[in-house]
Design a protein around this motif. Structure first.
Motif, short mmCIF file in Angstrom:
data_model
loop_
_atom_site.label_atom_id
_atom_site.label_comp_id
_atom_site.label_asym_id
_atom_site.label_seq_id
_atom_site.Cartn_x
_atom_site.Cartn_y
_atom_site.Cartn_z
N UNK A 133 0.72 -1.27 0.06
CA UNK A 133 -0.02 0.17 0.20
C UNK A 133 0.75 1.19 0.09
N UNK A 134 1.53 1.34 -1.11
CA UNK A 134 2.57 2.64 -0.81
C UNK A 134 3.67 2.42 0.02
N UNK A 135 3.25 2.78 1.22
CA UNK A 135 4.46 2.58 2.35
C UNK A 135 3.76 2.64 3.69
N UNK A 177 14.44 -0.05 5.88
CA UNK A 177 14.48 -0.30 4.52
C UNK A 177 13.52 0.67 3.70
N UNK A 178 12.28 0.89 4.28
CA UNK A 178 11.38 1.41 3.26
C UNK A 178 11.86 2.94 3.34
N UNK A 216 10.73 1.36 -5.60
CA UNK A 216 9.84 0.22 -6.30
C UNK A 216 10.66 -0.10 -7.69
N UNK A 217 11.36 1.05 -8.03
CA UNK A 217 12.19 0.86 -9.56
C UNK A 217 13.56 0.26 -9.35
N UNK A 277 13.89 -6.45 -4.54
CA UNK A 277 12.71 -6.65 -4.20
C UNK A 277 12.62 -6.99 -2.56
N UNK A 278 11.72 -7.27 -1.77
CA UNK A 278 11.58 -7.52 -0.53
C UNK A 278 12.44 -8.76 -0.32
#
Lengths: 214, 214
Positions: free
Chosen positions: B118-120, B180-181, B186-187, B191-192
DNA sequence: CAGATTACCAAACGATCGTTTGTTATGCTA
DNA sequence: TAGCATAACAAACGATCGTTTGGTAATCTG
């Protein structure tokens, strides 16, 4: 949020290049900065009003605008000063130290100690501002980015194996330290040096075997 | 901030224990939660007004107070839901996995993915509220504490040497992930799952030698 | 000693905030 | 069909926010 008209505002920061500076009430500006730092750290940016800062300094709200063009400007200067102070602390912590791991640990301890200073500077260093508030945020991020580059070099000196992504190594370590103020308690069992030592110890175990204790 | 008088507010949350729940406009409350989550994540708590949420939901500001007693109440429910959702995500990530290190890595990846969803969700999970705002903050901290205990167990299963402080090990790892966030894009290249894998790989190298790749 | 500058006070302005109050359609139930 | 809970609208309230404006002692400069 109205664009602050910077008319009548002289930049009173910067180096006191010439002349004996001002002489009348020489320290009110420093008072404002000190009180604002304390309040921002304790309550956060949004929850600290210019009226709060003025009251803590013994001034009226409007008077702050003689020294600072806006609330954002005041915060940005505090942020810059905090970054610069931590930068100097890392400098002196590194002074004379040799050995890549030892240097990284010393820098980390100084970094964490700087974050925790004055109550909790996390509110000043951390990305308090979501994404919005463009100009201010961009400035703060740039300042921090330059500072954190120091650790890129310190980590490069470790001579990690090629299988290790140095960027992720750095982000992991800095994240761990930057998050520490969240759980840190001044009455707890650890001080900044102990925390930095433990973090480095955990990492060092894998890459630099044979060094159980210092 | 006036104490919200909770009169006339029925708790519409909780389990739909009996009856077919409400039937008329069954989904407006969920709409509010969804829009509020989006706005809080994007702009933060303070920068999101009840008017913003109302506008995004297509309602008038006052109408929100039929569903939620206060802004804080609305946020607290979102926070609880986010924690619960991540908790379930960790559950299913752990399902069927064996091996202490593998399980820890899977849990970590699910945790990070949940944070970024959800975004962040950082703005929802993170200690956005400095120290002030007592009641709300205490509630949020308690909810998170219970959740993070899961990782205490996962780490205990690793069988780390006695020289390692498991608490600091956990705080280091969780701090790295929770931070990390802040830098995640996202680009970006990771990835997680890749991030969790890299973090675990770095740590595992010291304590579980001989496992170069999975 | 005249004029400019410094550092503040006093008071307000407009905007926005969370929230409250009173009212009104709508659908369920007896 | 009468009565009632639901779910919203419409409009405002009081508080607080960042900031601006105009004035005024005190100090420095020529």
């Amino acid at each position: 949020m109205a664009k602050a008209s910077a008319t009548r505002m002289k930049d009173r920061s910067g180096p006191p290049s010439a002349g004996p500076a001002v002489s009348r009430q020489p320290n009110r500006r420093a008072d404002i900065l000190a009180e604002a730092a304390r309040l921002f750290a304790a309550r956060g940016y949004d929850a600290t009003s210019m009226r709060d800062i003025a009251a803590a300094t013994g001034m009226l709200p409007g008077s702050l605008y003689y020294h600072f063009a806006s609330k954002e400007e005041l915060f940005a200067e505090l942020h810059d000063r905090a970054v610069a102070a931590i930068d100097r602390a890392v400098d002196s912590a590194l002074d004379g130290k040799t050995g890549a791991w030892t240097r990284l640990e010393a820098a980390l301890a100084a970094h964490l100690a700087g974050l925790l200073e004055n109550g909790n500077a996390l509110a000043i260093m951390a990305p308090d501002f979501p994404d919005d508030r463009g100009d201010l945020n961009a400035r703060l991020i740039a300042r921090r980015r330059a500072y954190e580059d120091r650790f890129r070099d310190l980590i490069a000196d470790l001579g990690l194996p090629e299988t290790i992504d140095e960027r992720l190594f750095r982000l992991m370590l800095m994240g761990a330290v930057n998050w520490s103020p969240v759980w840190y308690r001044t009455d707890g069992a650890y001080d900044p040096a102990a925390i930095a030592g433990a973090f480095i110890g955990i990492l060092r175990m894998g890459f630099d075997p044979g060094t159980v204790s210092k």
